[in-house]
Design a protein around this motif. Sequence first.
Motif, PDB file in Angstrom:
ATOM      1  N   TYR A  80       0.814  -1.204   0.000  1.00 49.31           N
ATOM      2  CA  TYR A  80       0.000   0.000   0.000  1.00 49.31           C
ATOM      3  C   TYR A  80       0.856   1.266   0.000  1.00 49.31           C
ATOM      4  O   TYR A  80       2.010   1.257   0.428  1.00 49.31           O
ATOM      5  CB  TYR A  80      -0.912   0.012   1.236  1.00 49.31           C
ATOM      6  CG  TYR A  80      -1.790  -1.208   1.335  1.00 49.31           C
ATOM      7  CD1 TYR A  80      -2.866  -1.388   0.476  1.00 49.31           C
ATOM      8  CD2 TYR A  80      -1.526  -2.197   2.284  1.00 49.31           C
ATOM      9  CE1 TYR A  80      -3.663  -2.522   0.558  1.00 49.31           C
ATOM     10  CE2 TYR A  80      -2.321  -3.338   2.375  1.00 49.31           C
ATOM     11  CZ  TYR A  80      -3.390  -3.485   1.515  1.00 49.31           C
ATOM     12  OH  TYR A  80      -4.168  -4.615   1.601  1.00 49.31           O
ATOM     13  N   THR A  84      -1.949   4.767   3.811  1.00 48.17           N
ATOM     14  CA  THR A  84      -3.259   4.573   3.175  1.00 48.17           C
ATOM     15  C   THR A  84      -3.495   3.091   2.891  1.00 48.17           C
ATOM     16  O   THR A  84      -2.637   2.254   3.142  1.00 48.17           O
ATOM     17  CB  THR A  84      -3.357   5.330   1.838  1.00 48.17           C
ATOM     18  OG1 THR A  84      -2.550   4.646   0.846  1.00 48.17           O
ATOM     19  CG2 THR A  84      -2.864   6.767   1.983  1.00 48.17           C
ATOM     20  N   LYS A  86      -4.487   2.457  -0.273  1.00 48.88           N
ATOM     21  CA  LYS A  86      -4.452   2.503  -1.723  1.00 48.88           C
ATOM     22  C   LYS A  86      -3.319   1.615  -2.232  1.00 48.88           C
ATOM     23  O   LYS A  86      -2.198   1.688  -1.727  1.00 48.88           O
ATOM     24  CB  LYS A  86      -4.247   3.944  -2.204  1.00 48.88           C
ATOM     25  CG  LYS A  86      -5.400   4.879  -1.873  1.00 48.88           C
ATOM     26  CD  LYS A  86      -5.127   6.280  -2.399  1.00 48.88           C
ATOM     27  CE  LYS A  86      -6.291   7.207  -2.069  1.00 48.88           C
ATOM     28  NZ  LYS A  86      -6.028   8.599  -2.560  1.00 48.88           N
TER      29      LYS A  86
END
Length: 223
Positions: A80, A84, A86
């Motif tokens: 990630y 985060t 993401k």
Amino acid sequence: MKKLFACIILFSATVTTVFAQKDTEAKTILNKLSKQYRTYDAVKTDFTLLVDNQQANIKETQTGTLVSRSKTNKYKVTIYEPGTKKVNQEIISDGKSQWTYLKDANEVQLSNADNSEEGFNPGKLFTIYENGYKYIYTGLQKAGGKTYQVVDLTPTSEKSSYFKVRLMIDKAKNQLYSAQIFDKNGSKYTYTLRSFTPNVKVSESTFTFDKKAYPKAELVDLR
């Protein structure tokens, strides 16, 4: 001179005996860990990865998730972006092929899965010692208020890109705590497990590449 020679022989014999005992202890620890791991169909771990290279002035920490199925050598690693959830990078393998998604380059690299003794395969993290390594138990070490068993692995192949792997194992849980990889280029990669979920239910699609998930990424075939 005879006395000195006798002392050298005695010392050598003593060292050999100690190392043999440590090797036996290391094998017992690793076999126990591997045996338990292989009873699971699939496992999921959340981990922290520390990349450290003092010569290059690099010290970075990343978080990620590993899902693996040892019996078929399948795995999925997700890295990630800092702070985060993401996705910054993904590595997916069905045991034969490997797909590596790189967000920064917006591409997916397709290669053959590296199942050789020289390669470091994420799916073999818990059974890495079984082929191509010498190992020795180096004692106990404290970390985070707990005490762990430490085993050092040395690859037998000169082609390996790293010269040592250090495993720290929670004796009470019979569970891997961390794996530190010492690369020949001076880098150290430390994987520390933050969670461990055995027998997690995952579908086979977890270990296959879905181009629809990366519609704009370029597929680069490196096979």
